[in-house]
Design an enzyme around this catalytic site. Structure first.
Site, PDB file in Angstrom:
ATOM      1  N   ARG A   1      -1.683   6.109   8.235  1.00 51.69           N
ATOM      2  CA  ARG A   1      -1.807   6.301   6.788  1.00 51.69           C
ATOM      3  C   ARG A   1      -1.294   7.669   6.370  1.00 51.69           C
ATOM      4  O   ARG A   1      -0.844   7.835   5.246  1.00 51.69           O
ATOM      5  CB  ARG A   1      -3.241   6.023   6.347  1.00 51.69           C
ATOM      6  CG  ARG A   1      -3.542   4.531   6.497  1.00 51.69           C
ATOM      7  CD  ARG A   1      -4.936   4.130   6.094  1.00 51.69           C
ATOM      8  NE  ARG A   1      -5.166   2.732   6.472  1.00 51.69           N
ATOM      9  CZ  ARG A   1      -6.332   2.130   6.451  1.00 51.69           C
ATOM     10  NH1 ARG A   1      -7.411   2.807   6.053  1.00 51.69           N
ATOM     11  NH2 ARG A   1      -6.451   0.874   6.813  1.00 51.69           N
TER      12      ARG A   1
ATOM     13  N   LYS B   1      -5.319  -9.432  11.324  1.00 56.18           N
ATOM     14  CA  LYS B   1      -5.278  -7.986  11.171  1.00 56.18           C
ATOM     15  C   LYS B   1      -6.661  -7.507  10.763  1.00 56.18           C
ATOM     16  O   LYS B   1      -7.191  -7.917   9.731  1.00 56.18           O
ATOM     17  CB  LYS B   1      -4.252  -7.600  10.109  1.00 56.18           C
ATOM     18  CG  LYS B   1      -4.200  -6.089   9.843  1.00 56.18           C
ATOM     19  CD  LYS B   1      -3.059  -5.742   8.908  1.00 56.18           C
ATOM     20  CE  LYS B   1      -3.054  -4.265   8.571  1.00 56.18           C
ATOM     21  NZ  LYS B   1      -1.973  -3.912   7.639  1.00 56.18           N
TER      22      LYS B   1
ATOM     23  N   ARG C   1     -10.273  -1.178   2.983  1.00 62.66           N
ATOM     24  CA  ARG C   1      -9.522  -2.439   2.974  1.00 62.66           C
ATOM     25  C   ARG C   1     -10.372  -3.633   3.424  1.00 62.66           C
ATOM     26  O   ARG C   1      -9.836  -4.680   3.769  1.00 62.66           O
ATOM     27  CB  ARG C   1      -8.303  -2.318   3.889  1.00 62.66           C
ATOM     28  CG  ARG C   1      -7.345  -1.190   3.524  1.00 62.66           C
ATOM     29  CD  ARG C   1      -5.918  -1.529   3.926  1.00 62.66           C
ATOM     30  NE  ARG C   1      -5.032  -0.376   4.002  1.00 62.66           N
ATOM     31  CZ  ARG C   1      -4.580   0.300   2.943  1.00 62.66           C
ATOM     32  NH1 ARG C   1      -4.968  -0.034   1.722  1.00 62.66           N
ATOM     33  NH2 ARG C   1      -3.769   1.329   3.109  1.00 62.66           N
TER      34      ARG C   1
ATOM     35  N   GLU D   1      -7.532 -17.585  11.069  1.00 61.10           N
ATOM     36  CA  GLU D   1      -6.425 -16.932  10.359  1.00 61.10           C
ATOM     37  C   GLU D   1      -5.084 -17.214  11.050  1.00 61.10           C
ATOM     38  O   GLU D   1      -4.072 -17.445  10.393  1.00 61.10           O
ATOM     39  CB  GLU D   1      -6.655 -15.415  10.303  1.00 61.10           C
ATOM     40  CG  GLU D   1      -7.684 -14.967   9.274  1.00 61.10           C
ATOM     41  CD  GLU D   1      -7.101 -14.900   7.858  1.00 61.10           C
ATOM     42  OE1 GLU D   1      -5.957 -15.362   7.651  1.00 61.10           O
ATOM     43  OE2 GLU D   1      -7.799 -14.400   6.962  1.00 61.10           O
TER      44      GLU D   1
ATOM     45  N   SER E   1      -1.215   3.072  15.485  1.00 56.94           N
ATOM     46  CA  SER E   1      -1.101   4.533  15.442  1.00 56.94           C
ATOM     47  C   SER E   1      -2.260   5.244  16.133  1.00 56.94           C
ATOM     48  O   SER E   1      -2.059   6.241  16.824  1.00 56.94           O
ATOM     49  CB  SER E   1      -0.978   4.993  13.992  1.00 56.94           C
ATOM     50  OG  SER E   1      -2.087   4.559  13.230  1.00 56.94           O
TER      51      SER E   1
ATOM     52  N   LYS F   1      -3.627  -7.508  15.525  1.00 59.31           N
ATOM     53  CA  LYS F   1      -3.560  -6.064  15.309  1.00 59.31           C
ATOM     54  C   LYS F   1      -4.930  -5.503  14.998  1.00 59.31           C
ATOM     55  O   LYS F   1      -5.625  -6.086  14.171  1.00 59.31           O
ATOM     56  CB  LYS F   1      -2.623  -5.819  14.123  1.00 59.31           C
ATOM     57  CG  LYS F   1      -2.490  -4.381  13.722  1.00 59.31           C
ATOM     58  CD  LYS F   1      -1.626  -4.271  12.494  1.00 59.31           C
ATOM     59  CE  LYS F   1      -1.656  -2.815  12.059  1.00 59.31           C
ATOM     60  NZ  LYS F   1      -1.176  -2.608  10.742  1.00 59.31           N
TER      61      LYS F   1
ATOM     62  N   CYS G   1       0.800  -1.228   0.000  1.00 56.94           N
ATOM     63  CA  CYS G   1       0.000   0.000   0.000  1.00 56.94           C
ATOM     64  C   CYS G   1       0.834   1.281   0.000  1.00 56.94           C
ATOM     65  O   CYS G   1       0.411   2.295  -0.552  1.00 56.94           O
ATOM     66  CB  CYS G   1      -0.998   0.001   1.150  1.00 56.94           C
ATOM     67  SG  CYS G   1      -0.269  -0.210   2.781  1.00 56.94           S
TER      68      CYS G   1
HETATM   69  C1  PBG Z   1       0.323  -1.758   5.853  1.00 62.18           C
HETATM   70  C2  PBG Z   1       0.209  -1.463   7.325  1.00 62.18           C
HETATM   71  C3  PBG Z   1      -0.703  -0.636   8.006  1.00 62.18           C
HETATM   72  C4  PBG Z   1      -0.312  -0.625   9.349  1.00 62.18           C
HETATM   73  C5  PBG Z   1       0.793  -1.480   9.452  1.00 62.18           C
HETATM   74  N1  PBG Z   1       1.083  -1.997   8.199  1.00 62.18           N
HETATM   75  C6  PBG Z   1      -1.805   0.228   7.513  1.00 62.18           C
HETATM   76  C7  PBG Z   1      -3.011  -0.366   6.934  1.00 62.18           C
HETATM   77  O1  PBG Z   1      -3.220  -1.571   6.926  1.00 62.18           O
HETATM   78  O2  PBG Z   1      -3.768   0.430   6.384  1.00 62.18           O
HETATM   79  C8  PBG Z   1      -0.953   0.162  10.441  1.00 62.18           C
HETATM   80  C9  PBG Z   1      -0.089   0.461  11.613  1.00 62.18           C
HETATM   81  C10 PBG Z   1      -0.617   1.502  12.535  1.00 62.18           C
HETATM   82  O3  PBG Z   1      -1.742   2.015  12.395  1.00 62.18           O
HETATM   83  O4  PBG Z   1       0.125   1.857  13.456  1.00 62.18           O
HETATM   84  N2  PBG Z   1      -0.710  -2.509   5.329  1.00 62.18           N
END
Ligand code: PBG
Length: 326
Positions: free
Chosen positions: A207, A197, A219, A235, A276, A250, A123
């Protein structure tokens, strides 16, 4: 008159020493993995607006940073790259001199013992911002994406990565990556799978940090529905069967039930990503004086460990390591 209690749990809470003796969970810097955003250019430490205290770093700044991280006792970093340009297949993602490949080499040259993990996803590198090859209907094509992921991990391994971490929730990614690594002679490189995830709105600040929002849609056709706990366990089991060395859940705090069930079912090391949005919420509340940042962070990370995580990916890694020392 009410009966006098015979059993008094408060006996063991009376003094700090007693509490220390019966404490079940101890957080240490060994548990922490620090996420790093790496960008082109020189002498750059670009603040990330949505994540106060976090930065995009140019490669020349990494050796000093890596030394600081290692000195704090943090064993590992996970790298996210901001490429110079984006295209439909995310070419810089598997370029020998791509931003992450450069970063791996710089860190490994400076601090060889620091474990370098790479996030493996498309991404940040694709012009459409999705985590795979997209067809004319906007659908992420699964198996064509696997071929690209294979090229990405082989380039990361060649640059010196210790662990690769597929984060796109593409079916069969762990098996495909294992096969690609082994074919390339990189049997020693481990896989930390973002196994469960969720399609979470807690990724919002990331992002901005990684410049990776999907340019259309969301997504939900590949990341999991936050409503699904049983599917998460499936999973996790699938990624274990495909050869993952470490499994990840996550985000972290809203999904402690998943983490706790995963702990009961699998023997592999478990990681949790304190994402984040979880970071940004604490920062914002602390900035307003509504919560005590240090105590809230240490409580949150301890809770994640108590629920079953062996490892925690967190933007608070440096602060937490400092606080744990003092
Ligand atoms: C890439 C990815 C993401 C995060 C980690 N790897 C973003 C997403 O899936 O949109 C998020 C990490 C975070 O929010 O701290 N796919």
């Amino acid at each position: 008159m009410s009966p006098v209690p015979v059993i008094r749990p408060r006996r063991l809470r009376r003094t700090a020493a007693l509490r220390r003796m019966v404490r079940e969970t101890t957080l240490t810097p060994d548990d922490l993995i620090y996420p790093l955003f790496v960008t082109h250019g020189r002498d750059r430490q670009q603040p990330i607006g949505s994540m106060p205290g976090q930065f995009q770093w140019s490669v020349d700044r990494l050796p000093r940073l890596a030394e600081q991280i290692a000195t704090l006792g943090i064993p590992a970093v996970i790298l996210f790259g901001l490429p110079a340009s984006k295209d439909a297949i995310g070419s810089e993602n598997f370029a020998a001199d791509g931003i992450v490949q450069q970063a791996i080499r710089a860190i490994k040259a400076a601090v060889p013992e620091l474990v370098v993990i790479t996030d493996v996803c498309m991404c940040e590198y694709t012009d459409h911002g999705h985590c795979g090859i997209v067809d004319e209907h906007g659908y992420v094509v699964n198996d064509a994406t696997l071929d690209i992921l294979g090229r990405v991990v082989v380039s990361h391994a060649a640059a010196g990565a210790d662990i690769v971490a597929p984060s796109g929730m593409i079916d069969g990614a762990v098996a495909a990556i294992r096969a690609a690594l082994d074919r390339a002679g990189a049997q020693q490189v481990a896989i930390m799978a973002y196994a469960a995830k969720f399609a979470s709105s807690f990724y919002g600040p990331f992002r901005e940090a990684a410049d990776s929002p999907p340019r259309f849609g969301d997504r939900t056709q590949y990341q999991m529905d936050p409503a699904n706990g049983r599917e998460a366990l499936r999973e996790l089991a699938l990624d274990a069967a495909e050869g993952a060395d470490i499994l990840m859940v996550k985000p972290a705090l809203p999904y402690l039930d998943v983490l706790s069930q995963a702990r009961q079912r699998c023997e592999l090391p478990l990681a949790a990503y304190h994402v984040s949005g979880e970071y940004a919420m604490i920062k914002a509340a602390a900035a307003n004086g509504w919560i005590d940042e240090r105590n809230v962070v240490l409580e949150s990370l301890t809770a994640i460990k108590r629920a079953g995580a062996d490892l925690i990916l967190t933007y608070y890694a440096l602060d937490a390591a400092r606080w744990l020392r003092s």
